[in-house]
Design a protein around this motif. Structure first.
Motif, mmCIF file in Angstrom:
data_model
loop_
_atom_site.group_PDB
_atom_site.id
_atom_site.type_symbol
_atom_site.label_atom_id
_atom_site.label_comp_id
_atom_site.label_asym_id
_atom_site.label_seq_id
_atom_site.Cartn_x
_atom_site.Cartn_y
_atom_site.Cartn_z
ATOM 1 N N ALA A 1 0.805 -1.188 0.002
ATOM 2 C CA ALA A 1 0.068 -0.055 -0.209
ATOM 3 C C ALA A 1 0.950 1.281 -0.013
ATOM 4 O O ALA A 1 0.193 2.267 -0.265
ATOM 5 C CB ALA A 1 -0.834 0.088 1.247
ATOM 6 N N THR A 2 2.152 1.173 0.372
ATOM 7 C CA THR A 2 3.248 2.227 0.283
ATOM 8 C C THR A 2 4.057 2.328 -0.782
ATOM 9 O O THR A 2 4.965 3.005 -0.801
ATOM 10 C CB THR A 2 3.928 2.316 1.695
ATOM 11 O OG1 THR A 2 4.654 1.300 1.795
ATOM 12 C CG2 THR A 2 3.079 2.597 2.767
ATOM 13 N N ASP A 3 3.517 1.487 -1.806
ATOM 14 C CA ASP A 3 4.249 1.248 -3.095
ATOM 15 C C ASP A 3 5.720 0.888 -3.018
ATOM 16 O O ASP A 3 6.548 1.121 -3.529
ATOM 17 C CB ASP A 3 4.209 2.670 -4.016
ATOM 18 C CG ASP A 3 4.587 2.610 -5.271
ATOM 19 O OD1 ASP A 3 4.055 1.352 -5.778
ATOM 20 O OD2 ASP A 3 5.030 3.273 -5.897
ATOM 21 N N GLY A 4 6.075 -0.112 -1.754
ATOM 22 C CA GLY A 4 7.052 -0.739 -1.530
ATOM 23 C C GLY A 4 8.090 0.381 -0.910
ATOM 24 O O GLY A 4 9.325 0.226 -0.796
ATOM 25 N N ARG A 5 7.597 1.486 -0.289
ATOM 26 C CA ARG A 5 8.519 2.439 0.482
ATOM 27 C C ARG A 5 7.953 2.614 2.045
ATOM 28 O O ARG A 5 7.799 3.739 2.248
ATOM 29 C CB ARG A 5 8.202 3.949 -0.208
ATOM 30 C CG ARG A 5 8.707 3.792 -1.695
ATOM 31 C CD ARG A 5 10.003 3.358 -1.653
ATOM 32 N NE ARG A 5 10.663 3.409 -3.224
ATOM 33 C CZ ARG A 5 10.628 2.314 -4.226
ATOM 34 N NH1 ARG A 5 9.850 1.122 -3.883
ATOM 35 N NH2 ARG A 5 10.854 2.596 -5.437
ATOM 36 N N LEU A 6 7.828 1.398 2.463
ATOM 37 C CA LEU A 6 7.522 1.363 4.003
ATOM 38 C C LEU A 6 8.641 1.689 4.935
ATOM 39 O O LEU A 6 9.884 1.386 4.610
ATOM 40 C CB LEU A 6 6.941 -0.185 4.228
ATOM 41 C CG LEU A 6 6.419 -0.406 5.725
ATOM 42 C CD1 LEU A 6 5.079 0.509 6.068
ATOM 43 C CD2 LEU A 6 6.157 -1.672 5.789
ATOM 44 N N ASP A 7 8.374 2.547 5.785
ATOM 45 C CA ASP A 7 9.385 3.033 6.727
ATOM 46 C C ASP A 7 10.267 1.947 7.428
ATOM 47 O O ASP A 7 9.583 0.812 7.921
ATOM 48 C CB ASP A 7 8.786 3.706 8.072
ATOM 49 C CG ASP A 7 8.137 5.011 7.594
ATOM 50 O OD1 ASP A 7 8.708 5.620 6.399
ATOM 51 O OD2 ASP A 7 7.783 5.855 8.416
ATOM 52 N N GLY A 8 11.548 1.972 7.346
ATOM 53 C CA GLY A 8 12.429 0.896 8.064
ATOM 54 C C GLY A 8 12.446 -0.276 7.153
ATOM 55 O O GLY A 8 13.326 -1.243 7.621
ATOM 56 N N VAL A 9 12.119 -0.289 5.949
ATOM 57 C CA VAL A 9 12.312 -1.386 4.987
ATOM 58 C C VAL A 9 13.221 -1.052 3.749
ATOM 59 O O VAL A 9 12.702 0.060 3.295
ATOM 60 C CB VAL A 9 10.808 -2.033 4.393
ATOM 61 C CG1 VAL A 9 11.068 -2.951 3.407
ATOM 62 C CG2 VAL A 9 10.007 -2.397 5.654
ATOM 63 N N PRO A 10 14.176 -1.807 3.374
ATOM 64 C CA PRO A 10 14.937 -1.250 2.290
ATOM 65 C C PRO A 10 14.124 -1.383 1.085
ATOM 66 O O PRO A 10 13.183 -2.207 0.963
ATOM 67 C CB PRO A 10 15.989 -2.380 2.486
ATOM 68 C CG PRO A 10 15.439 -3.622 3.138
ATOM 69 C CD PRO A 10 14.784 -3.063 4.140
ATOM 70 N N VAL A 11 14.394 -0.540 -0.030
ATOM 71 C CA VAL A 11 13.760 -0.786 -1.321
ATOM 72 C C VAL A 11 14.209 -1.920 -1.978
ATOM 73 O O VAL A 11 15.393 -2.216 -2.372
ATOM 74 C CB VAL A 11 14.424 0.426 -2.060
ATOM 75 C CG1 VAL A 11 13.360 0.361 -3.494
ATOM 76 C CG2 VAL A 11 13.910 1.865 -1.426
ATOM 77 N N LEU A 12 13.347 -2.748 -2.103
ATOM 78 C CA LEU A 12 13.266 -4.167 -2.643
ATOM 79 C C LEU A 12 13.110 -4.215 -4.202
ATOM 80 O O LEU A 12 13.495 -4.887 -4.952
ATOM 81 C CB LEU A 12 12.355 -5.316 -2.136
ATOM 82 C CG LEU A 12 12.471 -5.587 -0.496
ATOM 83 C CD1 LEU A 12 11.674 -6.437 0.177
ATOM 84 C CD2 LEU A 12 14.037 -5.906 -0.247
ATOM 85 N N LEU A 13 12.226 -3.154 -4.732
ATOM 86 C CA LEU A 13 11.599 -3.295 -6.067
ATOM 87 C C LEU A 13 11.560 -1.620 -6.534
ATOM 88 O O LEU A 13 11.246 -0.699 -5.694
ATOM 89 C CB LEU A 13 10.167 -3.754 -6.150
ATOM 90 C CG LEU A 13 10.449 -5.329 -6.210
ATOM 91 C CD1 LEU A 13 8.827 -5.860 -6.244
ATOM 92 C CD2 LEU A 13 11.229 -5.932 -7.367
ATOM 93 N N SER A 14 11.988 -1.473 -7.733
ATOM 94 C CA SER A 14 11.820 -0.109 -8.403
ATOM 95 C C SER A 14 10.240 0.146 -8.261
ATOM 96 O O SER A 14 9.397 -0.695 -8.421
ATOM 97 C CB SER A 14 12.521 -0.121 -9.719
ATOM 98 O OG SER A 14 11.664 -1.029 -10.699
ATOM 99 N N ARG A 15 10.069 1.520 -8.670
ATOM 100 C CA ARG A 15 8.658 1.972 -8.763
ATOM 101 C C ARG A 15 7.912 1.217 -9.987
ATOM 102 O O ARG A 15 6.813 0.941 -10.076
ATOM 103 C CB ARG A 15 8.674 3.329 -8.694
ATOM 104 C CG ARG A 15 8.727 4.051 -7.263
ATOM 105 C CD ARG A 15 8.533 5.469 -7.333
ATOM 106 N NE ARG A 15 9.056 6.157 -6.080
ATOM 107 C CZ ARG A 15 8.173 5.990 -4.747
ATOM 108 N NH1 ARG A 15 7.096 5.199 -4.894
ATOM 109 N NH2 ARG A 15 8.626 6.626 -3.658
ATOM 110 N N GLU A 16 8.632 1.156 -11.060
ATOM 111 C CA GLU A 16 8.390 0.421 -12.347
ATOM 112 C C GLU A 16 7.840 -0.886 -12.211
ATOM 113 O O GLU A 16 6.921 -1.549 -12.508
ATOM 114 C CB GLU A 16 9.445 0.613 -13.268
ATOM 115 C CG GLU A 16 9.782 1.919 -13.881
ATOM 116 C CD GLU A 16 10.619 2.826 -12.805
ATOM 117 O OE1 GLU A 16 10.718 3.935 -13.048
ATOM 118 O OE2 GLU A 16 11.314 2.100 -12.070
ATOM 119 N N SER A 17 8.857 -1.661 -11.269
ATOM 120 C CA SER A 17 8.178 -3.072 -10.999
ATOM 121 C C SER A 17 7.101 -3.061 -10.108
ATOM 122 O O SER A 17 6.159 -4.152 -10.381
ATOM 123 C CB SER A 17 9.441 -3.752 -10.326
ATOM 124 O OG SER A 17 10.553 -4.005 -11.209
#
Length: 364
Positions: free
Chosen positions: A221-237
């Motif tokens: 729901a945060t488009d993969g940008r959750l606080d405290g979590v490393p970026v796992l996927l690009s916004r395109e993915s």
């Protein structure tokens, strides 16, 4: 659903291609053995090979769970037959793929959507590409980064007291015990170290908690940008995960789709908010690109990045559609009704605080 995320990570790393053939990555898969048999017609060769995208989108033509299980190529624990004998299960994803390779497809690859055991086959692909057992692969690449410590294919003996019972819907508002799936003692096939226990499975069998499950939905729901979590996927993915992959392709009727309209790389997606549905119920209350799916034992999640909304439903109920058919769709509509100005509130909030504005609805 977790499998689909990890598949996308491998695509970004260049280790996997959505358009690549299954045989490019899975050594035991022989394209020359594949046939297509629709109805009573004689088997014919496939028009093309099955791709990784086909597996993710259930357009490979692989048979459904019941049909594959009837031929002895299943991994999940099943109920015994009338004589009390348990149907045979395979011992690994590699063996499953080998057996599945000999079964005919039910339609030409890429020609139709049919919910199937294609995700099981994808599990075998991921094991071979990663060089790791599926459970460890998912743990290291997804569960640990997302902070989901209670999610996996096994349950330790000391945690059996936390394992809830499961029920089976038998009719409107009617239930009975489902001891095979929901046994919460040493008889459960998910007990760690059990010789005849649950095998890691691409399409099901994961155990989790309400907290872990919500964590996964929040991340989406945060488009993969959750606080405290490393970026796992690009916004395109991330966008590709929740984009319509069927594009008008025929899809079978059934309760699995509510409240979605089509299917993406992750699960059901809303592609026309507000539109009514025929045999694929519309997500009239959801935002464009909302995605999610349900589990066989009554779990359900929906993640709506447009509104920053994450929903999780736990009912612990097999065959929920027999006893509470409209529950999931009603949940989504009610949740969006509670926050009619959710989008405006999010836009007015600081980005960091907006990522925390989630709704969690617990069901006993």
């Amino acid at each position: 659903r977790h499998m689909c995320i990890r598949d996308s990570i491998l695509v970004e790393q260049g280790k996997l291609s959505l358009e690549g053939k299954v045989s490019d990555y899975l050594s035991c898969w022989d394209d020359g053995k594949v046939t297509v048999k629709a109805g009573d017609a004689a088997p014919v060769p496939p028009a093309r090979a099955i791709t990784i995208r086909d597996l993710l989108c259930h357009t490979a033509g692989i048979a459904d769970y019941d049909e594959v299980a009837a031929q002895g190529a299943h991994l999940l624990p099943l109920s015994s037959d009338a004589a009390g004998a348990m149907p045979p299960t395979v011992t690994s994803l590699h063996e499953f793929a080998t057996r599945l390779n000999a079964l005919p497809l039910v339609h030409q690859p890429g020609s139709a959507f049919s919910y199937s055991m294609s995700i099981e086959l994808l599990g075998g692909v991921l094991e071979e590409v990663s060089g790791q057992a599926l459970g460890r692969f998912l743990e290291a690449s997804l569960f640990e980064p997302l902070g989901m410590p209670d999610t996996g294919f096994e349950i330790p003996e000391h945690a059996l007291g936390r394992f809830t019972r499961c029920y089976r819907g038998t009719g409107p508002n009617r239930f009975e015990d489902d001891a095979m799936v929901g046994a919460c003692d040493a008889s459960t096939p998910w007990l760690r170290g059990k010789p005849q226990g649950q095998r890691p499975s691409g399409g099901g069998g994961l155990l989790s908690t309400a907290r872990d499950f919500l964590r996964f939905a929040e991340w989406l729901a945060t488009d993969g940008r959750l606080d405290g979590v490393p970026v796992l996927l690009s916004r395109e993915s991330m966008a590709a995960l929740r984009s319509d992959q069927l594009r008008g392709m025929g899809a079978g009727a059934g309760p699995c789709f509510d409240p979605f309209q089509s299917f993406g790389l992750l699960g059901g997606v809303v592609c026309s908010p507000g539109e009514g549905g025929d045999y694929l119920p519309a997500g009239a209350a959801s935002g464009l690109g909302a995605t999610g799916w349900g589990g066989v034992a009554g779990t359900f999640f929906a993640a709506d990045p447009e509104h920053g909304l994450a929903l999780v439903l736990y009912t612990q109920e097999v065959n929920y559609f027999l006893s509470s058919q409209s529950l999931r769709l009603s949940l989504c509509k009610q949740a969006h009704g509670v926050f009619p100005d959710l989008r405006q509130r999010l836009e007015a909030s600081r980005a960091r605080e907006a990522s925390k504005l989630m709704l969690y609805t617990a069901w006993e």
